[in-house]
Design a protein around this motif. Structure first.
Motif, mmCIF file in Angstrom:
data_model
loop_
_atom_site.group_PDB
_atom_site.id
_atom_site.type_symbol
_atom_site.label_atom_id
_atom_site.label_comp_id
_atom_site.label_asym_id
_atom_site.label_seq_id
_atom_site.Cartn_x
_atom_site.Cartn_y
_atom_site.Cartn_z
ATOM 1 N N LEU A 95 0.732 -1.437 0.060
ATOM 2 C CA LEU A 95 0.109 0.020 0.573
ATOM 3 C C LEU A 95 0.490 0.737 -0.184
ATOM 4 N N VAL A 96 1.475 1.178 0.692
ATOM 5 C CA VAL A 96 2.533 2.396 0.797
ATOM 6 C C VAL A 96 2.877 2.905 -0.102
ATOM 7 N N TYR A 97 4.072 1.213 -0.882
ATOM 8 C CA TYR A 97 4.821 1.944 -2.090
ATOM 9 C C TYR A 97 4.130 2.299 -3.493
ATOM 10 N N GLU A 98 2.546 2.061 -3.725
ATOM 11 C CA GLU A 98 1.666 2.082 -5.078
ATOM 12 C C GLU A 98 1.074 3.526 -4.437
ATOM 13 N N SER A 99 1.000 3.762 -3.591
ATOM 14 C CA SER A 99 0.659 5.257 -2.751
ATOM 15 C C SER A 99 1.549 6.397 -2.971
ATOM 16 N N ASN A 100 3.034 5.639 -3.183
ATOM 17 C CA ASN A 100 3.998 7.078 -2.730
ATOM 18 C C ASN A 100 3.848 6.744 -4.536
ATOM 19 N N GLN A 101 3.656 6.255 -5.444
ATOM 20 C CA GLN A 101 3.740 6.363 -6.717
ATOM 21 C C GLN A 101 2.816 7.129 -7.185
ATOM 22 N N GLY A 102 1.869 7.291 -6.447
ATOM 23 C CA GLY A 102 0.826 9.032 -7.021
ATOM 24 C C GLY A 102 0.732 9.838 -6.246
ATOM 25 N N GLY A 103 -0.458 10.604 -6.833
ATOM 26 C CA GLY A 103 0.254 12.106 -6.232
ATOM 27 C C GLY A 103 -1.204 12.325 -5.479
ATOM 28 N N HIS A 104 -1.929 11.329 -4.757
ATOM 29 C CA HIS A 104 -2.660 12.026 -4.044
ATOM 30 C C HIS A 104 -2.005 11.560 -2.316
ATOM 31 N N ILE A 105 -1.818 10.164 -2.020
ATOM 32 C CA ILE A 105 -1.854 9.924 -0.963
ATOM 33 C C ILE A 105 -0.051 9.691 -0.760
ATOM 34 N N TRP A 106 0.676 9.940 0.094
ATOM 35 C CA TRP A 106 2.190 10.142 0.340
ATOM 36 C C TRP A 106 2.161 9.713 1.876
ATOM 37 N N PHE A 107 3.879 9.182 2.228
ATOM 38 C CA PHE A 107 4.197 8.131 3.302
ATOM 39 C C PHE A 107 5.518 8.105 3.402
ATOM 40 N N VAL A 108 5.586 10.047 4.483
ATOM 41 C CA VAL A 108 7.047 10.467 4.124
ATOM 42 C C VAL A 108 7.811 9.965 5.585
ATOM 43 N N PRO A 109 9.228 10.347 5.465
ATOM 44 C CA PRO A 109 9.804 10.033 6.708
ATOM 45 C C PRO A 109 10.179 11.470 7.468
ATOM 46 N N ASP A 110 9.890 12.449 6.864
ATOM 47 C CA ASP A 110 9.798 14.178 7.345
ATOM 48 C C ASP A 110 8.912 15.172 7.002
ATOM 49 N N LEU A 111 9.243 16.028 7.422
ATOM 50 C CA LEU A 111 8.699 17.272 6.687
ATOM 51 C C LEU A 111 9.417 17.675 5.248
ATOM 52 N N ASP A 112 10.898 17.655 5.681
ATOM 53 C CA ASP A 112 11.891 17.608 4.659
ATOM 54 C C ASP A 112 11.240 16.637 3.642
ATOM 55 N N ALA A 113 11.974 15.745 3.610
ATOM 56 C CA ALA A 113 10.546 14.524 2.887
ATOM 57 C C ALA A 113 9.409 14.744 1.724
ATOM 58 N N LEU A 114 8.566 15.395 2.693
ATOM 59 C CA LEU A 114 7.384 16.324 2.030
ATOM 60 C C LEU A 114 8.131 17.158 1.256
ATOM 61 N N ASP A 115 8.483 18.119 1.618
ATOM 62 C CA ASP A 115 9.044 19.419 0.720
ATOM 63 C C ASP A 115 9.598 19.191 -0.346
ATOM 64 N N ASP A 116 10.086 17.824 -0.323
ATOM 65 C CA ASP A 116 10.645 17.947 -1.823
ATOM 66 C C ASP A 116 9.577 16.817 -2.435
ATOM 67 N N ARG A 117 9.056 15.950 -1.802
ATOM 68 C CA ARG A 117 8.065 15.167 -2.499
ATOM 69 C C ARG A 117 6.661 16.952 -3.131
ATOM 70 N N LEU A 118 6.499 17.830 -2.861
ATOM 71 C CA LEU A 118 5.546 18.153 -3.434
ATOM 72 C C LEU A 118 6.619 19.930 -4.186
ATOM 73 N N HIS A 119 7.799 19.389 -3.880
ATOM 74 C CA HIS A 119 8.647 19.945 -4.985
ATOM 75 C C HIS A 119 8.421 19.137 -6.607
ATOM 76 N N ALA A 120 8.949 18.368 -6.461
ATOM 77 C CA ALA A 120 9.102 17.374 -7.169
ATOM 78 C C ALA A 120 7.420 17.260 -7.846
ATOM 79 N N ALA A 121 6.606 17.655 -7.272
ATOM 80 C CA ALA A 121 5.307 17.443 -8.281
ATOM 81 C C ALA A 121 4.157 18.208 -8.841
#
Length: 122
Positions: A95-121
């Protein structure tokens, strides 16, 4: 710190306080959705605030919570270390793997990783 809307990587994010109330019911998830409607596009929930049923997929609680966010066109980021839960469940790992491939639900270790995902999106 209370839950607050922050601009992160150019996106309005409702960053939830780790010490805030647990997300243990669908209504708790809807309360976060309601709080996000004050201007957030993403809700960042600490993994520690999620009821343990969220990580036990047989309860269907994770699916119910995630569906609320998708229905309201909000992105959900589960923030924190869930390595213990992942070690116990191949279904959760999938579930985590598939979610992290998409754009709606992400599992990230910290807010810095979230920032990276947001930049990439963008």
């Amino acid at each position: 710190m209370p839950d607050e809307i922050q601009e992160r990587a150019g996106v309005q994010v409702l960053v939830c306080d780790p010490a805030g109330p647990p997300v243990a019911t669908e209504q708790d998830a809807l309360d976060l959705v309601g709080a996000a409607f004050l201007g957030a596009q993403v809700v960042a929930v600490p993994a520690s605030r999620l009821d343990e049923r969220f990580f036990s997929l047989g309860t269907r609680f994770a699916g119910d919570v995630m569906q609320k966010f998708v229905n309201y066109r909000l992105r959900l980021a589960v923030v924190g270390d869930i390595s213990g839960q992942l070690a116990e469940s191949s279904a959760l790992r999938a579930l985590v793997y598939e979610s992290n491939q998409g754009g709606h639900i992400w599992f990230v270790p910290d807010l810095d990783a979230l920032d990276d995902r947001l930049h990439a999106a963008r």
